[in-house]
Design a protein around this motif. Structure first.
Motif, PDB file in Angstrom:
ATOM      1  N   TYR A 294      -0.164  40.151  10.674  1.00 20.43           N
ATOM      2  CA  TYR A 294      -0.954  41.090  11.329  1.00 20.43           C
ATOM      3  C   TYR A 294       0.144  42.094  12.038  1.00 20.43           C
ATOM      4  O   TYR A 294       0.406  43.166  11.902  1.00 20.43           O
ATOM      5  CB  TYR A 294      -2.147  40.892  11.986  1.00 20.43           C
ATOM      6  CG  TYR A 294      -2.826  41.765  12.743  1.00 20.43           C
ATOM      7  CD1 TYR A 294      -3.159  43.094  12.453  1.00 20.43           C
ATOM      8  CD2 TYR A 294      -3.191  41.587  14.165  1.00 20.43           C
ATOM      9  CE1 TYR A 294      -3.933  43.898  13.354  1.00 20.43           C
ATOM     10  CE2 TYR A 294      -3.756  42.397  14.703  1.00 20.43           C
ATOM     11  CZ  TYR A 294      -4.100  43.538  14.748  1.00 20.43           C
ATOM     12  OH  TYR A 294      -4.612  44.358  15.422  1.00 20.43           O
ATOM     13  N   ILE A 295       0.524  41.672  13.064  1.00 19.41           N
ATOM     14  CA  ILE A 295       1.100  42.191  14.027  1.00 19.41           C
ATOM     15  C   ILE A 295       2.513  42.588  13.568  1.00 19.41           C
ATOM     16  O   ILE A 295       3.315  43.757  13.806  1.00 19.41           O
ATOM     17  CB  ILE A 295       1.485  41.372  15.636  1.00 19.41           C
ATOM     18  CG1 ILE A 295      -0.169  41.365  16.049  1.00 19.41           C
ATOM     19  CG2 ILE A 295       2.271  42.179  16.613  1.00 19.41           C
ATOM     20  CD1 ILE A 295      -0.139  40.301  17.236  1.00 19.41           C
TER      21      ILE A 295
ATOM     22  N   ASP B 192       9.121  34.940   6.026  1.00 13.73           N
ATOM     23  CA  ASP B 192       7.726  34.659   6.179  1.00 13.73           C
ATOM     24  C   ASP B 192       7.349  33.361   4.998  1.00 13.73           C
ATOM     25  O   ASP B 192       7.826  33.778   3.764  1.00 13.73           O
ATOM     26  CB  ASP B 192       6.766  35.899   5.930  1.00 13.73           C
ATOM     27  CG  ASP B 192       5.303  35.621   6.577  1.00 13.73           C
ATOM     28  OD1 ASP B 192       4.737  34.612   6.136  1.00 13.73           O
ATOM     29  OD2 ASP B 192       4.990  36.436   7.585  1.00 13.73           O
TER      30      ASP B 192
ATOM     31  N   ALA C 140      -0.263  33.071   6.058  1.00 17.88           N
ATOM     32  CA  ALA C 140      -1.519  34.079   6.565  1.00 17.88           C
ATOM     33  C   ALA C 140      -0.940  35.534   6.092  1.00 17.88           C
ATOM     34  O   ALA C 140      -1.920  36.314   6.114  1.00 17.88           O
ATOM     35  CB  ALA C 140      -1.801  33.886   7.990  1.00 17.88           C
TER      36      ALA C 140
ATOM     37  N   ASP D 183      10.230  29.068   5.368  1.00 16.60           N
ATOM     38  CA  ASP D 183       9.482  28.393   6.322  1.00 16.60           C
ATOM     39  C   ASP D 183      10.557  28.028   7.731  1.00 16.60           C
ATOM     40  O   ASP D 183      11.472  27.614   7.456  1.00 16.60           O
ATOM     41  CB  ASP D 183       8.887  27.117   5.870  1.00 16.60           C
ATOM     42  CG  ASP D 183       7.708  26.436   6.623  1.00 16.60           C
ATOM     43  OD1 ASP D 183       7.869  26.158   8.055  1.00 16.60           O
ATOM     44  OD2 ASP D 183       6.783  26.213   6.228  1.00 16.60           O
TER      45      ASP D 183
ATOM     46  N   LEU E  71       8.042  36.225  15.362  1.00 19.70           N
ATOM     47  CA  LEU E  71       6.450  36.010  15.466  1.00 19.70           C
ATOM     48  C   LEU E  71       5.919  35.126  14.657  1.00 19.70           C
ATOM     49  O   LEU E  71       4.523  34.718  14.757  1.00 19.70           O
ATOM     50  CB  LEU E  71       5.690  37.631  14.806  1.00 19.70           C
ATOM     51  CG  LEU E  71       6.040  38.753  15.546  1.00 19.70           C
ATOM     52  CD1 LEU E  71       7.205  39.591  14.935  1.00 19.70           C
ATOM     53  CD2 LEU E  71       4.681  39.723  15.940  1.00 19.70           C
TER      54      LEU E  71
ATOM     55  N   TYR F   3      -2.017  25.418  21.081  1.00 23.36           N
ATOM     56  CA  TYR F   3      -1.484  26.816  20.850  1.00 23.36           C
ATOM     57  C   TYR F   3      -0.822  27.178  22.030  1.00 23.36           C
ATOM     58  O   TYR F   3       0.416  27.563  21.703  1.00 23.36           O
ATOM     59  CB  TYR F   3      -2.622  27.587  20.619  1.00 23.36           C
ATOM     60  CG  TYR F   3      -2.321  29.184  20.467  1.00 23.36           C
ATOM     61  CD1 TYR F   3      -1.200  29.348  19.287  1.00 23.36           C
ATOM     62  CD2 TYR F   3      -2.598  29.900  21.121  1.00 23.36           C
ATOM     63  CE1 TYR F   3      -1.043  30.692  19.194  1.00 23.36           C
ATOM     64  CE2 TYR F   3      -2.222  31.429  21.013  1.00 23.36           C
ATOM     65  CZ  TYR F   3      -1.495  31.682  20.204  1.00 23.36           C
ATOM     66  OH  TYR F   3      -0.887  32.843  19.769  1.00 23.36           O
TER      67      TYR F   3
ATOM     68  N   LYS G 169       3.211  27.842  22.125  1.00 17.45           N
ATOM     69  CA  LYS G 169       3.880  29.045  22.411  1.00 17.45           C
ATOM     70  C   LYS G 169       4.545  29.063  23.760  1.00 17.45           C
ATOM     71  O   LYS G 169       5.802  29.731  23.701  1.00 17.45           O
ATOM     72  CB  LYS G 169       2.826  30.114  22.571  1.00 17.45           C
ATOM     73  CG  LYS G 169       1.969  30.294  21.386  1.00 17.45           C
ATOM     74  CD  LYS G 169       2.800  30.819  20.116  1.00 17.45           C
ATOM     75  CE  LYS G 169       3.349  32.278  20.428  1.00 17.45           C
ATOM     76  NZ  LYS G 169       4.078  32.920  19.042  1.00 17.45           N
TER      77      LYS G 169
END
Ligand SMILES: NC(=O)c1ccc[n+]([C@@H]2O[C@H](COP(=O)([O-])OP(=O)(O)OC[C@H]3O[C@@H](n4cnc5c(N)ncnc54)[C@H](O)[C@@H]3O)[C@@H](O)[C@H]2O)c1
Length: 318
Positions: free
Chosen positions: A10-11, A30, A34, A50, A72, A141, A145
């Motif tokens: 998405y981003i 990627d 997702a 990966d 990301l 999470y 991060k």
């Protein structure tokens, strides 16, 4: 040449779109867990791999000399990270370390990182959260991060790490949309509007204007623009930077709900459920550092975030 990990998501896809439009050469890395190749609107090169695999990463860095890596690729569901803590560590923590160390060993001078406000954990007060706020994530999470940012600082001399608050919206033609699997409030509301179902809002007794939790929303195109500016910042030799990206406007879940009703013209019945265990009641970004260091501030307000996000949802569901 710029490498964008997670660039099919998405981003990432909004960043790739902006970079391509600005004349940058972009390669996307990627594993498509997702993301989707159809998110690469100008047919940018996609390497399916990966970040947990040093072989996959070495292959892409051996093939091309990159000037910067924008990282990301991550697993992004905080609730899921509780039951999948080992997997989140492998991807978000160890995978990020792989990206930084392999990029560094291939002499990639600049690194940019998509971090999250989840690194702050529960804010100590209802004041705006500055970058100097204690880092006490409350989920695997957030912990993983944060680990990605720590390894970036250890391994890189010239980096920019952005800590995003809640990201929403979509590019103006509605081609790149936020997955409802992310469990973010906005896609859940769009889905509820379009399927004429109700929505459960967790907690109505918080100490906020209407009892529902406060969040800070920022448009995905404003996030993409920050990365573009961040790249120029590194190229101009200004050093490293860690800063928040948010809209800077406190917004309750009920206010988001009301605006989705207004924009969609559809009534979305609310059921108030119990509080989510561990949910933060109030999260608001201090964005002064991004304003002062990068001359960045959001171009889009909440209405624009919801209008563009809803439009993308409608467009992609017909
Ligand atoms: N969406 C938000 O509100 C938000 C807020 C704060 C931070 N972030 C961060 O922004 C980044 C992008 O999030 P998003 O919302 O676009 O999520 P997303 O799921 O759409 O994007 C993540 C991308 O990473 C890819 N990916 C996942 N695991 C991978 C792996 N092991 N190897 C290679 N690729 C892999 C996915 O296929 C996907 O394309 C993430 O790092 C996330 O932590 C997002």
């Amino acid at each position: 040449m710029i490498l964008v990990t997670g660039g099919a998501g998405y981003i990432g896809s909004h960043i790739v779109k902006l970079l391509s439009e600005s004349g940058e050469q972009v390669v996307v890395f990627d594993n498509l867990i997702a993301g989707s190749p159809k998110n690469l609107l100008s047919g940018e090169e996609l390497v399916v791999g990966d970040i947990r695999s040093t072989d996959d990463l070495n292959k892409v860095f051996d093939t091309t000399q990159f000037e910067a890596v924008i990282h990301l690729a991550a697993l992004v569901n905080a609730a899921e990270s509780v039951s999948q803590a080992k997997l989140y560590k492998e991807v978000n923590d160890l995978g990020s370390r792989n990206v930084w160390s392999i990029a560094k060993s291939h002499n990639v001078p600049y690194a940019l990182y998509a971090n999250s406000a989840a690194v702050y954990g529960t804010p100590v007060s209802n004041d705006r959260v500055k970058e100097s706020h204690p880092l006490r994530p409350t989920s695997p999470y957030g912990e993983t991060k944060l680990a990605g940012e720590t390894s970036l600082q250890e391994l890189y001399d010239n980096y920019v790490a952005f800590r995003f608050f809640n990201v929403g919206g979509a590019e103006s033609e509605g081609r790149l949309l936020q997955s409802k699997d992310s469990r973010a409030i906005m896609p859940r509301l769009y889905e509820a509007a379009m399927s004429h179902q109700g929505i459960v809002i967790s907690g109505s007794d918080y100490d906020t204007v209407d009892g529902t939790v406060v969040r800070d929303f920022v448009h995905v195109e404003d996030i993409a623009r920050a990365f573009h500016i961040g790249l120029s910042y590194l190229r101009s030799g200004k050093g490293s930077l860690i800063c928040n990206l948010g809209g800077g406007v406190p917004t309750t879940m009920k206010q988001v709900h009301d605006l989705v009703e207004e924009i969609s013209g559809i009534t979305i019945p609310i059921t108030y459920g119990p509080r989510n265990p561990g949910d933060i009641s109030y999260s608001l970004a201090d964005i002064e550092l991004a304003k002062n260091s990068l001359n960045w501030s959001p171009n889009h307000d909440l209405k624009s975030i919801i209008r563009s996000g809803y439009h993308a949802y409608v467009k992609n569901s017909v």
